[in-house]
Design an enzyme around this catalytic site. Sequence first.
Site, PDB file in Angstrom:
ATOM      1  N   LYS A  67      31.580  49.972  47.361  1.00 28.71           N
ATOM      2  CA  LYS A  67      32.133  49.010  48.296  1.00 28.71           C
ATOM      3  C   LYS A  67      32.088  47.585  47.745  1.00 28.71           C
ATOM      4  O   LYS A  67      32.817  46.709  48.203  1.00 28.71           O
ATOM      5  CB  LYS A  67      31.325  49.041  49.612  1.00 28.71           C
ATOM      6  CG  LYS A  67      31.301  50.368  50.312  1.00 28.71           C
ATOM      7  CD  LYS A  67      30.363  50.277  51.535  1.00 28.71           C
ATOM      8  CE  LYS A  67      30.140  51.634  52.149  1.00 28.71           C
ATOM      9  NZ  LYS A  67      29.053  51.585  53.172  1.00 28.71           N
ATOM     10  N   GLY A  68      31.193  47.353  46.806  1.00 27.62           N
ATOM     11  CA  GLY A  68      30.848  45.983  46.400  1.00 27.62           C
ATOM     12  C   GLY A  68      31.993  45.099  45.965  1.00 27.62           C
ATOM     13  O   GLY A  68      31.910  43.875  46.105  1.00 27.62           O
ATOM     14  N   ASP A  76      32.075  44.768  41.156  1.00 27.63           N
ATOM     15  CA  ASP A  76      31.362  43.544  41.514  1.00 27.63           C
ATOM     16  C   ASP A  76      30.387  43.121  40.416  1.00 27.63           C
ATOM     17  O   ASP A  76      30.353  41.973  40.014  1.00 27.63           O
ATOM     18  CB  ASP A  76      30.625  43.725  42.863  1.00 27.63           C
ATOM     19  CG  ASP A  76      29.737  44.972  42.906  1.00 27.63           C
ATOM     20  OD1 ASP A  76      29.753  45.772  41.941  1.00 27.63           O
ATOM     21  OD2 ASP A  76      29.022  45.151  43.913  1.00 27.63           O
ATOM     22  N   ASP A 101      25.426  46.366  35.784  1.00 27.92           N
ATOM     23  CA  ASP A 101      23.968  46.304  35.675  1.00 27.92           C
ATOM     24  C   ASP A 101      23.562  47.221  34.513  1.00 27.92           C
ATOM     25  O   ASP A 101      23.729  46.864  33.345  1.00 27.92           O
ATOM     26  CB  ASP A 101      23.382  46.724  37.032  1.00 27.92           C
ATOM     27  CG  ASP A 101      21.871  46.629  37.112  1.00 27.92           C
ATOM     28  OD1 ASP A 101      21.249  46.108  36.172  1.00 27.92           O
ATOM     29  OD2 ASP A 101      21.290  47.075  38.122  1.00 27.92           O
ATOM     30  N   LYS A 128      24.777  41.627  34.520  1.00 30.49           N
ATOM     31  CA  LYS A 128      23.350  41.570  34.185  1.00 30.49           C
ATOM     32  C   LYS A 128      23.214  42.138  32.768  1.00 30.49           C
ATOM     33  O   LYS A 128      22.742  43.265  32.581  1.00 30.49           O
ATOM     34  CB  LYS A 128      22.531  42.415  35.166  1.00 30.49           C
ATOM     35  CG  LYS A 128      22.488  41.876  36.588  1.00 30.49           C
ATOM     36  CD  LYS A 128      21.579  42.747  37.462  1.00 30.49           C
ATOM     37  CE  LYS A 128      21.537  42.239  38.892  1.00 30.49           C
ATOM     38  NZ  LYS A 128      20.742  43.108  39.785  1.00 30.49           N
ATOM     39  N   ARG A 163      27.071  41.454  52.848  1.00 32.24           N
ATOM     40  CA  ARG A 163      28.344  41.466  52.116  1.00 32.24           C
ATOM     41  C   ARG A 163      29.272  40.325  52.534  1.00 32.24           C
ATOM     42  O   ARG A 163      30.083  39.853  51.744  1.00 32.24           O
ATOM     43  CB  ARG A 163      29.083  42.796  52.348  1.00 32.24           C
ATOM     44  CG  ARG A 163      28.375  44.020  51.787  1.00 32.24           C
ATOM     45  CD  ARG A 163      29.326  45.208  51.774  1.00 32.24           C
ATOM     46  NE  ARG A 163      28.642  46.488  51.613  1.00 32.24           N
ATOM     47  CZ  ARG A 163      28.290  47.031  50.452  1.00 32.24           C
ATOM     48  NH1 ARG A 163      28.556  46.397  49.328  1.00 32.24           N
ATOM     49  NH2 ARG A 163      27.685  48.193  50.387  1.00 32.24           N
TER      50      ARG A 163
HETATM   51  P1  IMP Z   1      24.950  50.111  37.392  1.00 33.02           P
HETATM   52  O1  IMP Z   1      25.411  51.522  37.472  1.00 33.02           O
HETATM   53  O2  IMP Z   1      23.468  49.994  37.147  1.00 33.02           O
HETATM   54  O3  IMP Z   1      25.736  49.268  36.397  1.00 33.02           O
HETATM   55  O4  IMP Z   1      25.116  49.532  38.833  1.00 33.02           O
HETATM   56  C1  IMP Z   1      26.204  48.887  39.256  1.00 33.02           C
HETATM   57  C2  IMP Z   1      26.253  48.849  40.764  1.00 33.02           C
HETATM   58  O5  IMP Z   1      24.971  48.582  41.335  1.00 33.02           O
HETATM   59  C3  IMP Z   1      27.129  47.716  41.212  1.00 33.02           C
HETATM   60  O6  IMP Z   1      28.465  48.129  41.360  1.00 33.02           O
HETATM   61  C4  IMP Z   1      26.497  47.293  42.525  1.00 33.02           C
HETATM   62  O7  IMP Z   1      27.052  48.046  43.573  1.00 33.02           O
HETATM   63  C5  IMP Z   1      25.045  47.639  42.390  1.00 33.02           C
HETATM   64  N1  IMP Z   1      24.210  46.450  42.057  1.00 33.02           N
HETATM   65  C6  IMP Z   1      23.621  46.168  40.872  1.00 33.02           C
HETATM   66  N2  IMP Z   1      22.945  45.008  40.927  1.00 33.02           N
HETATM   67  C7  IMP Z   1      23.099  44.547  42.165  1.00 33.02           C
HETATM   68  C8  IMP Z   1      22.634  43.348  42.848  1.00 33.02           C
HETATM   69  O8  IMP Z   1      21.935  42.475  42.297  1.00 33.02           O
HETATM   70  N3  IMP Z   1      23.022  43.217  44.138  1.00 33.02           N
HETATM   71  C9  IMP Z   1      23.783  44.135  44.790  1.00 33.02           C
HETATM   72  N4  IMP Z   1      24.269  45.240  44.199  1.00 33.02           N
HETATM   73  C10 IMP Z   1      23.909  45.452  42.903  1.00 33.02           C
HETATM   74 MG    MG Z   2      29.218  48.702  43.369  1.00 32.80          MG
END
Ligand code: IMP
Ligand code: MG
Length: 173
Positions: free
Chosen positions: A38-39, A99, A102, A130, A165
Site C-alpha cells: 500500500k505504501g 515507497d 529497505d 535505506k 499514511r
Molecule cells: P524491503 O523488502 O525490506 O525492501 O521492504 C520494503 C517495504 O517495507 C517497503 O515497501 C515498505 O512498505 C516497508 N518499509 C520499510 N521501511 C519502512 C519504514 O521506515 N516505514 C514504513 N514502511 C517501511
Molecule cells: Mg511497501
Amino acid sequence: MTQTLYSKQQIQTRIKELAKQIASDYKNQPLLLVSILKGSFIFSADMIRALYEQGLTDITVDFMQVSSYGSSRTSSKDPKIISDITTPLQDKHVLIIDDILDTGYTASFVKEHFQTQHPASMKLLVLLDKAEKRAVPLQAEYVGFILQGSPWVEGYGLDTDEQGRARPEIIEK
Ligand code: IMP
Ligand code: MG
C-alpha cells in the site's frame, strides 16, 4: 521524539526533478507504471501527474500488493503476493514504483516475478532508500532521497502498523 525529515514542499520539488529525468529517459515511449501497495499509493498518484506535466502522457497503471512487514518492523525474506497485476507485461516498458527500498527483498521478488513475462524494459523508482540496510544486491534506477542512518519513517503513504499514511510530510518515528 518525532522529527520532520521531508516537508510537503521538499517532496514535491524532488518529485518534479525525478519526473523531468524520467520523462526525458522514456521520451515518447509508452510507460506502464506498477505501484506496489500500500505504501506507494500517494507517491504514485503525485508522480503520474508530475510525469504528465513533463510531457509523458502515454502512461498506464497497475497495482500489486505484496506482504512485507506485517505488523513488525522487520522485513520478511519471503514476501508474498496478496494481489497481482492484471496487465500482461510482455514487450512493455515497466516502471515499478515503491515507497521505500529497505532490505530489497520486496523489490527483488517483484522484479523476478515480472521478469518471467519478458517486459521490454524494467526499472525501479523509489521515493526513499535505506541504502545501508540492503540485504540483496539491488539498486533503484531512480531514488528520491537516501535515508542516512535508516530511521523508521512514517507519512506520505508510509505507515507504522497501518497508522500515519495520511500525514502529508515524512517524519522520523
Ligand atoms: P524491503 O523488502 O525490506 O525492501 O521492504 C520494503 C517495504 O517495507 C517497503 O515497501 C515498505 O512498505 C516497508 N518499509 C520499510 N521501511 C519502512 C519504514 O521506515 N516505514 C514504513 N514502511 C517501511
Ligand atoms: Mg511497501
